[in-house]
Design a protein around this motif. Structure first.
Motif, short mmCIF file in Angstrom:
data_model
loop_
_atom_site.label_atom_id
_atom_site.label_comp_id
_atom_site.label_asym_id
_atom_site.label_seq_id
_atom_site.Cartn_x
_atom_site.Cartn_y
_atom_site.Cartn_z
N GLY A 72 0.73 -1.26 0.00
CA GLY A 72 0.00 0.00 0.00
C GLY A 72 0.76 1.31 0.00
N PRO A 73 2.04 1.38 -0.41
CA PRO A 73 2.72 2.68 -0.41
C PRO A 73 2.12 3.67 -1.40
N VAL A 74 1.68 3.19 -2.58
CA VAL A 74 1.07 4.10 -3.55
C VAL A 74 -0.34 4.48 -3.09
N THR A 75 -1.03 3.53 -2.48
CA THR A 75 -2.35 3.82 -1.91
C THR A 75 -2.23 4.96 -0.90
N LYS A 76 -1.24 4.88 -0.05
CA LYS A 76 -1.01 5.93 0.95
C LYS A 76 -0.74 7.27 0.27
N ALA A 77 0.06 7.25 -0.79
CA ALA A 77 0.38 8.50 -1.51
C ALA A 77 -0.86 9.09 -2.16
N LEU A 78 -1.74 8.24 -2.68
CA LEU A 78 -2.98 8.73 -3.28
C LEU A 78 -3.86 9.42 -2.23
N ILE A 79 -3.94 8.83 -1.05
CA ILE A 79 -4.73 9.43 0.03
C ILE A 79 -4.10 10.75 0.48
N GLN A 80 -2.77 10.78 0.59
CA GLN A 80 -2.09 12.02 0.96
C GLN A 80 -2.28 13.10 -0.11
N ARG A 81 -2.47 12.69 -1.34
CA ARG A 81 -2.68 13.65 -2.42
C ARG A 81 -4.09 14.24 -2.37
N GLY A 82 -5.00 13.57 -1.67
CA GLY A 82 -6.34 14.12 -1.53
C GLY A 82 -7.47 13.21 -1.96
N PHE A 83 -7.16 11.97 -2.36
CA PHE A 83 -8.20 11.02 -2.73
C PHE A 83 -8.76 10.35 -1.48
N ALA A 84 -10.08 10.38 -1.33
CA ALA A 84 -10.71 9.67 -0.22
C ALA A 84 -10.52 8.17 -0.43
N PRO A 85 -10.28 7.40 0.64
CA PRO A 85 -10.11 5.95 0.48
C PRO A 85 -11.27 5.29 -0.25
N GLU A 86 -12.48 5.82 -0.07
CA GLU A 86 -13.66 5.24 -0.71
C GLU A 86 -13.61 5.32 -2.23
N ARG A 87 -12.75 6.16 -2.77
CA ARG A 87 -12.62 6.30 -4.22
C ARG A 87 -11.64 5.28 -4.81
N LEU A 88 -10.92 4.56 -3.95
CA LEU A 88 -9.84 3.70 -4.41
C LEU A 88 -10.31 2.25 -4.57
N PHE A 89 -10.03 1.69 -5.74
CA PHE A 89 -10.36 0.30 -6.05
C PHE A 89 -9.05 -0.43 -6.31
N LEU A 90 -8.66 -1.28 -5.37
CA LEU A 90 -7.35 -1.92 -5.38
C LEU A 90 -7.49 -3.38 -5.80
N ILE A 91 -6.76 -3.76 -6.83
CA ILE A 91 -6.77 -5.16 -7.30
C ILE A 91 -5.42 -5.78 -6.94
N GLU A 92 -5.45 -6.75 -6.05
CA GLU A 92 -4.24 -7.39 -5.56
C GLU A 92 -4.37 -8.91 -5.63
N TYR A 93 -3.33 -9.57 -6.17
CA TYR A 93 -3.36 -11.02 -6.37
C TYR A 93 -3.04 -11.79 -5.08
N ASN A 94 -2.17 -11.23 -4.24
CA ASN A 94 -1.71 -11.91 -3.03
C ASN A 94 -2.73 -11.75 -1.91
N PRO A 95 -3.31 -12.85 -1.40
CA PRO A 95 -4.35 -12.73 -0.37
C PRO A 95 -3.85 -12.13 0.94
N GLU A 96 -2.57 -12.37 1.28
CA GLU A 96 -2.04 -11.77 2.51
C GLU A 96 -1.94 -10.25 2.37
N PHE A 97 -1.52 -9.79 1.20
CA PHE A 97 -1.48 -8.34 0.97
C PHE A 97 -2.90 -7.76 1.02
N CYS A 98 -3.87 -8.50 0.50
CA CYS A 98 -5.26 -8.03 0.54
C CYS A 98 -5.71 -7.83 1.99
N ALA A 99 -5.42 -8.79 2.85
CA ALA A 99 -5.79 -8.68 4.26
C ALA A 99 -5.12 -7.48 4.90
N LEU A 100 -3.86 -7.26 4.58
CA LEU A 100 -3.13 -6.12 5.12
C LEU A 100 -3.72 -4.80 4.63
N LEU A 101 -4.05 -4.73 3.35
CA LEU A 101 -4.63 -3.51 2.78
C LEU A 101 -5.98 -3.19 3.43
#
Length: 205
Positions: A72-101
């Motif tokens: 989630g480093p880019v996710t964090k940068a998007l939020i810091q840039r001003g995007f609300a988390p609710e606007r973010l749609f994250l596609i991740e293949y690794n299930p452990e990363f999904c749980a962390l996100l």
């Protein structure tokens, strides 16, 4: 020696991220397990993530598609840039990363799926046309025709003129340009990343 009363049946626990592992260790584990699906051996640095997020405008209405967010480093940068988390749609293949996100960004929509089949994975998910797609996928592992297909699928789901943003360690563009169909601009090299990288922003004219 184990006696019968010492034996225990295995307990299957739900898959959760290991809280004490550093993100760098998580990436290395994921890379060793599946190098074709994990594009980096370490998370993007804050400098690279900030550069990637800078190509998207939070004042423009619409969701953001992020491919291969990892920890989630880019996710964090998007939020810091001003995007609300609710606007973010994250596609991740690794299930452990999904749980962390999901723990780190509870407002975001985290989809455990294949970003390479973008249109299929996002069918019925987006609330409207996206303002852009931001990708950390290892595109050089895909045939050129598949890279073009995926980028064009992202363009089809986005507002006209919206970018497809991709980072790379390579000197050449990870998405070959097609005059009149896929055009791109590249950033200066980001030296504060391991290894140094640069960002490409592609658009459909």
């Amino acid at each position: 020696m184990l006696h019968s009363h010492d034996q225990r049946r295995p307990v299957h626990k739900p898959l959760l991220p290991k809280p004490n592992l550093k993100d760098e260790v998580r990436f290395l584990q994921s890379w060793f397990q599946n190098p074709l699906k994990t594009g980096a051996v370490a998370p993007s640095s804050p400098a690279l993530a900030k550069m990637m997020a800078s190509y998207l405008d939070p004042k423009q209405d619409g969701p953001v598609i992020e491919l291969g967010p990892g920890t989630g480093p880019v996710t964090k940068a998007l939020i810091q840039r001003g995007f609300a988390p609710e606007r973010l749609f994250l596609i991740e293949y690794n299930p452990e990363f999904c749980a962390l996100l999901r723990l780190r960004y509870p407002g975001a929509t985290v989809i455990n799926g294949d970003a390479y089949t973008l249109a299929k994975t996002l069918t019925g998910r987006l609330p409207g046309k996206a303002v852009g797609t931001i990708s950390s996928l290892p595109l050089f592992t895909m045939p050129e025709s598949e890279r073009h297909r995926m980028v064009n699928e992202a363009f089809d789901m986005s507002i006209p003129g919206s970018p497809f943003v991709q980072f790379t360690y390579a000197v050449v563009t990870p998405v070959p340009l097609v005059p009149g169909a896929i055009e791109g601009e590249r950033s200066p090299r980001v030296w504060r990343n391991i290894p140094p990288a640069r960002v490409w922003a592609y658009r459909r004219p």
